[in-house]
Design a protein around this motif. Sequence first.
Motif, PDB file in Angstrom:
ATOM      1  N   GLU A 200       0.834  -1.211   0.000  1.00 36.99           N
ATOM      2  CA  GLU A 200       0.000   0.000   0.000  1.00 36.99           C
ATOM      3  C   GLU A 200       0.864   1.254   0.000  1.00 36.99           C
ATOM      4  N   SER A 201       1.935   1.247   0.812  1.00 40.94           N
ATOM      5  CA  SER A 201       2.837   2.397   0.841  1.00 40.94           C
ATOM      6  C   SER A 201       3.540   2.574  -0.500  1.00 40.94           C
ATOM      7  N   SER A 202       3.940   1.455  -1.133  1.00 41.22           N
ATOM      8  CA  SER A 202       4.601   1.531  -2.440  1.00 41.22           C
ATOM      9  C   SER A 202       3.651   2.057  -3.501  1.00 41.22           C
ATOM     10  N   THR A 203       2.373   1.678  -3.371  1.00 39.84           N
ATOM     11  CA  THR A 203       1.382   2.169  -4.335  1.00 39.84           C
ATOM     12  C   THR A 203       1.265   3.693  -4.272  1.00 39.84           C
ATOM     13  N   GLU A 204       1.312   4.248  -3.076  1.00 32.93           N
ATOM     14  CA  GLU A 204       1.249   5.711  -2.930  1.00 32.93           C
ATOM     15  C   GLU A 204       2.442   6.381  -3.615  1.00 32.93           C
ATOM     16  N   GLU A 205       3.627   5.781  -3.412  1.00 32.81           N
ATOM     17  CA  GLU A 205       4.807   6.355  -4.065  1.00 32.81           C
ATOM     18  C   GLU A 205       4.715   6.224  -5.587  1.00 32.81           C
ATOM     19  N   LEU A 206       4.198   5.096  -6.056  1.00 32.22           N
ATOM     20  CA  LEU A 206       4.039   4.916  -7.498  1.00 32.22           C
ATOM     21  C   LEU A 206       3.022   5.886  -8.073  1.00 32.22           C
ATOM     22  N   GLU A 207       1.955   6.148  -7.331  1.00 32.25           N
ATOM     23  CA  GLU A 207       0.975   7.139  -7.784  1.00 32.25           C
ATOM     24  C   GLU A 207       1.603   8.529  -7.880  1.00 32.25           C
ATOM     25  N   ARG A 208       2.471   8.836  -6.925  1.00 26.11           N
ATOM     26  CA  ARG A 208       3.161  10.134  -6.984  1.00 26.11           C
ATOM     27  C   ARG A 208       4.080  10.197  -8.198  1.00 26.11           C
ATOM     28  N   LEU A 209       4.793   9.091  -8.476  1.00 26.45           N
ATOM     29  CA  LEU A 209       5.622   9.054  -9.682  1.00 26.45           C
ATOM     30  C   LEU A 209       4.765   9.201 -10.938  1.00 26.45           C
ATOM     31  N   ALA A 210       3.613   8.578 -10.967  1.00 27.98           N
ATOM     32  CA  ALA A 210       2.724   8.683 -12.129  1.00 27.98           C
ATOM     33  C   ALA A 210       2.246  10.118 -12.330  1.00 27.98           C
ATOM     34  N   ARG A 211       1.955  10.819 -11.210  1.00 28.78           N
ATOM     35  CA  ARG A 211       1.528  12.221 -11.332  1.00 28.78           C
ATOM     36  C   ARG A 211       2.654  13.093 -11.875  1.00 28.78           C
ATOM     37  N   ILE A 212       3.870  12.846 -11.408  1.00 33.67           N
ATOM     38  CA  ILE A 212       5.008  13.627 -11.913  1.00 33.67           C
ATOM     39  C   ILE A 212       5.184  13.395 -13.415  1.00 33.67           C
ATOM     40  N   ILE A 213       5.139  12.124 -13.819  1.00 29.39           N
ATOM     41  CA  ILE A 213       5.311  11.813 -15.250  1.00 29.39           C
ATOM     42  C   ILE A 213       4.175  12.409 -16.071  1.00 29.39           C
ATOM     43  N   SER A 214       2.939  12.332 -15.548  1.00 27.69           N
ATOM     44  CA  SER A 214       1.800  12.907 -16.268  1.00 27.69           C
ATOM     45  C   SER A 214       1.958  14.413 -16.422  1.00 27.69           C
ATOM     46  N   ASP A 215       2.400  15.084 -15.362  1.00 25.81           N
ATOM     47  CA  ASP A 215       2.603  16.532 -15.437  1.00 25.81           C
ATOM     48  C   ASP A 215       3.720  16.885 -16.408  1.00 25.81           C
ATOM     49  N   MET A 216       4.775  16.089 -16.420  1.00 27.09           N
ATOM     50  CA  MET A 216       5.869  16.346 -17.366  1.00 27.09           C
ATOM     51  C   MET A 216       5.404  16.186 -18.805  1.00 27.09           C
ATOM     52  N   LEU A 217       4.599  15.136 -19.070  1.00 25.35           N
ATOM     53  CA  LEU A 217       4.074  14.947 -20.419  1.00 25.35           C
ATOM     54  C   LEU A 217       3.161  16.107 -20.812  1.00 25.35           C
ATOM     55  N   PHE A 218       2.389  16.599 -19.871  1.00 24.45           N
ATOM     56  CA  PHE A 218       1.516  17.736 -20.177  1.00 24.45           C
ATOM     57  C   PHE A 218       2.328  18.991 -20.472  1.00 24.45           C
ATOM     58  N   LEU A 219       3.412  19.198 -19.699  1.00 30.36           N
ATOM     59  CA  LEU A 219       4.281  20.345 -19.973  1.00 30.36           C
ATOM     60  C   LEU A 219       4.892  20.249 -21.354  1.00 30.36           C
ATOM     61  N   ALA A 220       5.317  19.054 -21.752  1.00 35.35           N
ATOM     62  CA  ALA A 220       5.882  18.883 -23.091  1.00 35.35           C
ATOM     63  C   ALA A 220       4.835  19.159 -24.161  1.00 35.35           C
ATOM     64  N   GLN A 221       3.589  18.739 -23.903  1.00 31.73           N
ATOM     65  CA  GLN A 221       2.516  18.985 -24.863  1.00 31.73           C
ATOM     66  C   GLN A 221       2.214  20.473 -24.986  1.00 31.73           C
ATOM     67  N   VAL A 222       2.156  21.162 -23.860  1.00 34.18           N
ATOM     68  CA  VAL A 222       1.837  22.596 -23.866  1.00 34.18           C
ATOM     69  C   VAL A 222       2.948  23.388 -24.533  1.00 34.18           C
ATOM     70  N   SER A 223       4.187  22.946 -24.392  1.00 28.96           N
ATOM     71  CA  SER A 223       5.313  23.695 -24.958  1.00 28.96           C
ATOM     72  C   SER A 223       5.400  23.565 -26.464  1.00 28.96           C
ATOM     73  N   HIS A 224       4.644  22.646 -27.068  1.00 27.75           N
ATOM     74  CA  HIS A 224       4.722  22.454 -28.525  1.00 27.75           C
ATOM     75  C   HIS A 224       3.800  23.447 -29.227  1.00 27.75           C
ATOM     76  N   PRO A 225       4.297  24.154 -30.261  1.00 24.80           N
ATOM     77  CA  PRO A 225       3.457  25.153 -30.944  1.00 24.80           C
ATOM     78  C   PRO A 225       2.196  24.554 -31.558  1.00 24.80           C
ATOM     79  N   ALA A 226       2.198  23.256 -31.900  1.00 25.22           N
ATOM     80  CA  ALA A 226       1.017  22.658 -32.520  1.00 25.22           C
ATOM     81  C   ALA A 226      -0.182  22.636 -31.581  1.00 25.22           C
TER      82      ALA A 226
END
Length: 478
Positions: free
Chosen positions: A282-308
């Motif tokens: 259960e504790s590992s799942t919380e850490e994995l969820e936090r990693l997933a949020r970081i990766i999701s936010d990074m992907l969104f930043l990359a998407q927003v930074s693209h002129p398309a």
Amino acid sequence: MKTGSLSMRLGLTVSVMGAGLVLLLATLAYLALTHELEKLARKGLESKMEQIQHSVAQGMDLNTIRARPHSLMDLVIGHDNFYLTIVGTAPDESVLLSTGAKPQTPLLTDFTPRETLGYLNWTDSYGNQVLSASSLMRLASGERVRVLLSLDRTDDQALLSAYLRATVIALPMLLLLIGMGAWWLVQRGLAPLKQFSHVAAKVTTQDLTHRLSVDNLPQELGELAQGFNVMLNRLDAGVQQLSQFSDDLAHELRAPLTNLMGKAQLTLSRQRPPDEYKAVLESSTEELERLARIISDMLFLAQVSHPAARASFAAVSLAAETARVMDLFALSAEDKQLTLTLSGDAQVHGDRLMIQRALSNLLSNAIRHSPAGSHISLLVEAYGSTASVSVSNPGPGIEARHLPHLFERFYRVDSSRARTEGGTGLGLAIVRSIMTLHQGQAEVRSLPGGFTVFRLVFPLPCDAPTDKAPAAPARSAT
């Protein structure tokens, strides 16, 4: 095909242009000299013809011209290049006077007898150019005679030939001088470009500190050097930002990964009851969820930074999108007994989902940091060429030293508290990236112990009204 050097091409171009100009000037000079010599020759013939006219009009008749032509001969004797012939106007009339060695009798058939002066250019048997003038003149006795006066233009021809010879001899030297001068000028003019190549050779991803000196550069190259320096400044800032982002990302990912590995290694070090394995998972799942949020936010930043990402822009009502976000956070606000109010409206051009994402990040922060039972105000305004959405909440406030860094990636005012609450440190960075994509900006002002106001400023469409928009009915949620 190999392209020649710029200096060579410019030098050849200038040389060809210079050679063409010299040839044109030489041709124009030759034509001008020819015209002036022709003009002088005709003027000399005209002057002599006037003198002859004056002489024959002073008491001369046909017999006088045959018997005593001394006054007429004096006009041409001493001038080796003048030849005079006088003949009567009758068809069978013989030559009255002929002075000079040039045979002019054949020319009598080329002129039509007339009162005005006529001219004829011809070439004798030796190839010399001759200019002849002919006119009908009235004698004192009332009779008329035909006067033919010729001018040998051998001297003029010799002058033109000498000019041509001098031009042919001097032209190669002039072209050589023009070519050398063009090469020197081009080399001197392009010398500052060596500074560009010198600086460009030094620039690497590890060293972007080199800049071009704009002192003593021509205006065009000065503007180019300034643009080059601005480009290097942007690249330097981008590389530094990327490097900082990589460091921050490694730091953010290292903590949960270290926790996951530590827990797994500790758990596997000995046999444990099932309940302990479940707790670790259960504790590992919380850490994995936090990693997933970081990766999701990074992907969104990359998407927003693209002129398309601007391709999906359309008309958006800020009040409507803000109301939707308020509905999403209604339960969170109710848990803390917070009151949410919305007023005003404006139309902007943008992406509806991205605007909702930016508003969600701001409103979630406002709810998280507002004391229970307080009031959060959302205000939409339009004035001049901009529209804005403001989110204002009471709370502990933010110290002034933190305000310039709030929108940086992974920046936290309270790092330990933010990680405890599950934050990734990318929320406000996403807000700023969304506003940059919309050609707007994100602003913040706060006083410790007072109100904190985050404001999203959008440019209005060109066809939008520029006056302040009327306030929409206030909306509230508790």
